[in-house]
Write a protein that holds these residues in place. Structure first.
Motif, short mmCIF file in Angstrom:
data_model
loop_
_atom_site.label_atom_id
_atom_site.label_comp_id
_atom_site.label_asym_id
_atom_site.label_seq_id
_atom_site.Cartn_x
_atom_site.Cartn_y
_atom_site.Cartn_z
N UNK A 147 0.83 -1.21 0.00
CA UNK A 147 0.00 0.00 0.00
C UNK A 147 0.86 1.26 0.00
N UNK A 148 1.92 1.21 0.79
CA UNK A 148 2.83 2.37 0.86
C UNK A 148 3.52 2.58 -0.49
N UNK A 149 3.97 1.52 -1.11
CA UNK A 149 4.63 1.63 -2.42
C UNK A 149 3.67 2.19 -3.46
N UNK A 150 2.41 1.76 -3.40
CA UNK A 150 1.41 2.28 -4.34
C UNK A 150 1.24 3.79 -4.16
N UNK A 151 1.18 4.22 -2.91
CA UNK A 151 1.04 5.65 -2.63
C UNK A 151 2.26 6.43 -3.14
N UNK A 152 3.43 5.85 -3.00
CA UNK A 152 4.65 6.53 -3.42
C UNK A 152 4.73 6.71 -4.93
N UNK A 153 3.91 5.95 -5.65
CA UNK A 153 3.94 6.06 -7.11
C UNK A 153 2.86 6.94 -7.69
N UNK A 154 2.00 7.51 -6.83
CA UNK A 154 0.84 8.25 -7.32
C UNK A 154 1.14 9.69 -7.74
N UNK A 155 1.96 10.41 -6.98
CA UNK A 155 2.21 11.82 -7.30
C UNK A 155 2.79 11.95 -8.71
N UNK A 156 2.21 12.86 -9.49
CA UNK A 156 2.67 13.04 -10.86
C UNK A 156 3.98 13.81 -10.89
N UNK A 157 4.92 13.27 -11.63
CA UNK A 157 6.25 13.87 -11.74
C UNK A 157 6.22 15.03 -12.72
N UNK A 158 6.86 16.13 -12.36
CA UNK A 158 6.89 17.30 -13.24
C UNK A 158 8.30 17.80 -13.50
N UNK A 159 9.30 16.97 -13.23
CA UNK A 159 10.66 17.43 -13.41
C UNK A 159 10.99 17.60 -14.90
N UNK A 160 11.86 18.53 -15.18
CA UNK A 160 12.33 18.76 -16.55
C UNK A 160 13.84 18.58 -16.57
N UNK A 161 14.38 18.28 -17.73
CA UNK A 161 15.82 18.10 -17.86
C UNK A 161 16.37 19.06 -18.91
N UNK A 162 17.61 19.43 -18.73
CA UNK A 162 18.30 20.30 -19.67
C UNK A 162 19.55 19.58 -20.14
N UNK A 163 19.44 18.96 -21.30
CA UNK A 163 20.58 18.22 -21.83
C UNK A 163 21.67 19.20 -22.25
N UNK A 164 22.94 18.90 -21.92
CA UNK A 164 24.04 19.80 -22.30
C UNK A 164 24.21 19.82 -23.81
N UNK A 165 24.67 20.94 -24.33
CA UNK A 165 24.90 21.06 -25.77
C UNK A 165 25.95 20.06 -26.20
N UNK A 166 25.67 19.39 -27.31
CA UNK A 166 26.59 18.36 -27.81
C UNK A 166 27.70 19.00 -28.62
N UNK A 167 28.92 18.65 -28.30
CA UNK A 167 30.08 19.11 -29.05
C UNK A 167 30.90 17.89 -29.47
N UNK A 168 30.19 16.94 -30.02
CA UNK A 168 30.79 15.67 -30.36
C UNK A 168 31.89 15.81 -31.39
N UNK A 169 31.72 16.71 -32.34
CA UNK A 169 32.68 16.84 -33.44
C UNK A 169 34.06 17.25 -32.96
N UNK A 170 34.12 17.94 -31.83
CA UNK A 170 35.40 18.43 -31.34
C UNK A 170 36.09 17.48 -30.38
N UNK A 171 35.48 16.35 -30.11
CA UNK A 171 36.04 15.43 -29.14
C UNK A 171 36.42 14.11 -29.79
N UNK A 172 37.43 13.47 -29.24
CA UNK A 172 37.83 12.17 -29.75
C UNK A 172 36.85 11.12 -29.25
N UNK A 173 36.85 9.95 -29.88
CA UNK A 173 35.95 8.87 -29.46
C UNK A 173 36.23 8.45 -28.02
N UNK A 174 37.51 8.44 -27.64
CA UNK A 174 37.87 8.04 -26.27
C UNK A 174 37.31 9.03 -25.26
#
Length: 386
Positions: A102-129
């Motif tokens: 019952x407790x686990x069910x309650x812990x899953x009820x609140x709706x999540x509203x978090x947002x993420x900010x992915x860092x800008x990709x600079x893949x071309x300037x970096x080596x594969x390693x």
């Protein structure tokens, strides 16, 4: 003269006789037996009263009751759940399991509203390693009685849900990593495990890979607790219906519980509500989008006893998690990096055969993960058949 000599020798011989008898070892059997008996009586008497005092502490004090329920909670997470009834009684055990659910069910009820900010990709300037080094980083973590690892994946879109290569049987995470060419992998969702000897092929709840439902067994329920990632790399955890899951664009997910952090706040109040001590696997996400997989060893005195969910929650919060959820733990807990098992699985047989794993790839778009449950219904699967 001869007579005197003879007499003297005979007399001398008679005097020596007592010396031979006095040379025999002294015997004190009664005294030694009595000392041993008194010692055993003292030990037995002491053990009896220590036992009485211990039982009194366990059943008549608040700290003792807390310890009893901690032991029971720990057993509930193992293959020896039925032993918990000898500690708290069958009625209390059933009530405990019901309360946690019952407790686990309650812990899953609140709706999540978090947002993420992915860092800008600079893949071309970096080596594969350099890219690989930044994509996956691993650090050791520890606490009172436990140790483990925290793996951070900087780009959440590089994660895919892996499933076994063949139908009928699960697959070890190390095997999935090697077979698919993944950089790293962590065990995922739960599975049917009859008599704790299941073959790892029948998942519990939902399995979603590449945006498609690979497996579904909600047992008539309208919703289930999931842990996964949507198409934009945002972590999704909590209780949702299948319709909600599809509308949210969930791309990779398994069913498991409980969610322990939502909207940046911990849901477990203290260690007492931490559901016992055991090996743990959990997943979380920071505001910058990085996904964290926490793996803690357990059931190995001298190395790591295990952690409760409060410990897991606090480690995640300390590392910046705004959402986090529990994954299958216990004997399933395993972390693989560069084809090497980083932690020490608690199973005496080593890695378990599992139905799902979260895998990290440099180029996940090129990875083909077929649906091995296609055309199968839950009733068609024998989870105990090897």
């Amino acid at each position: 003269m001869d007579s005197k000599i003879t007499t003297t020798r005979a007399s001398s011989n008679r005097k020596k006789a007592p010396r031979r008898s006095s040379a025999k070892p002294r015997r004190r059997p009664k005294k030694r037996r009595n000392s041993f008996a008194r010692g055993m009586l003292f030990v037995t008497f002491t053990a009896f009263w220590v036992g009485i005092a211990g039982l009194g502490w366990l059943f008549l004090t608040e700290s003792g009751n807390n310890f009893r329920f901690l032991m029971a909670d720990t057993l509930i997470t193992t293959q020896h759940r039925h032993w918990a009834k000898y500690i708290i009684g069958q009625e209390a055990l059933d009530q405990r399991v019901k309360e946690y659910q019952n407790r686990f069910n309650e812990m899953g009820e609140e709706r999540d509203s978090h947002t993420i900010k992915l860092p800008a990709a600079e893949v071309a300037e970096e080596s594969a390693a350099d890219q690989e080094k930044q994509l996956v980083e691993i650090e050791k973590v520890s606490g009172t009685g436990f140790s483990g690892y925290l793996m951070t994946v900087s780009d959440p879109t590089k994660i895919r849900l892996g499933v076994p290569a063949k139908g009928g049987k699960g697959e070890k995470v190390s095997s999935m990593v090697k077979r698919t060419g993944a950089i790293a992998g962590v065990n995922g969702g739960g599975f049917a495990d009859p008599n704790w000897k299941g073959n790892g092929f029948q998942p519990i709840g939902l399995v979603i890979s590449q945006g498609k439902v690979y497996y579904e067994d909600l047992g008539g329920k309208k919703s289930t607790q999931i842990v996964g990632i949507d198409g934009q790399g945002k972590m999704v955890a909590g209780r949702y219906s299948l319709a909600e899951i599809k509308s949210m664009g969930v791309k990779e997910a398994v069913s498991f519980q409980p969610r322990i952090i939502v909207n940046g706040k911990g849901l477990i109040k203290n260690a007492k509500d931490g559901w016992g001590i055991a090996p743990r696997t959990a997943m979380g996400q920071r505001e910058d989008g990085a996904i964290m997989f926490l793996v803690i060893d357990g059931r190995q005195p001298g190395h790591s006893i295990g952690a409760n969910l409060y410990d897991v929650q606090q480690i995640m919060l300390k590392h910046g998690a705004v959402i986090a959820a529990n994954l299958d733990g216990g004997s399933s807990t395993v972390l693989v990096k560069d084809n090497e098992i980083m932690n020490k699985p608690s199973s005496e047989h080593g890695e378990r055969y599992l139905p799902t794993a979260f895998l990290v790839f440099e180029h996940p778009e090129s990875v083909d993960i077929p649906n091995i449950w296609s055309g199968l219904k839950p009733k068609d699967i024998d989870p105990a058949k090897w």
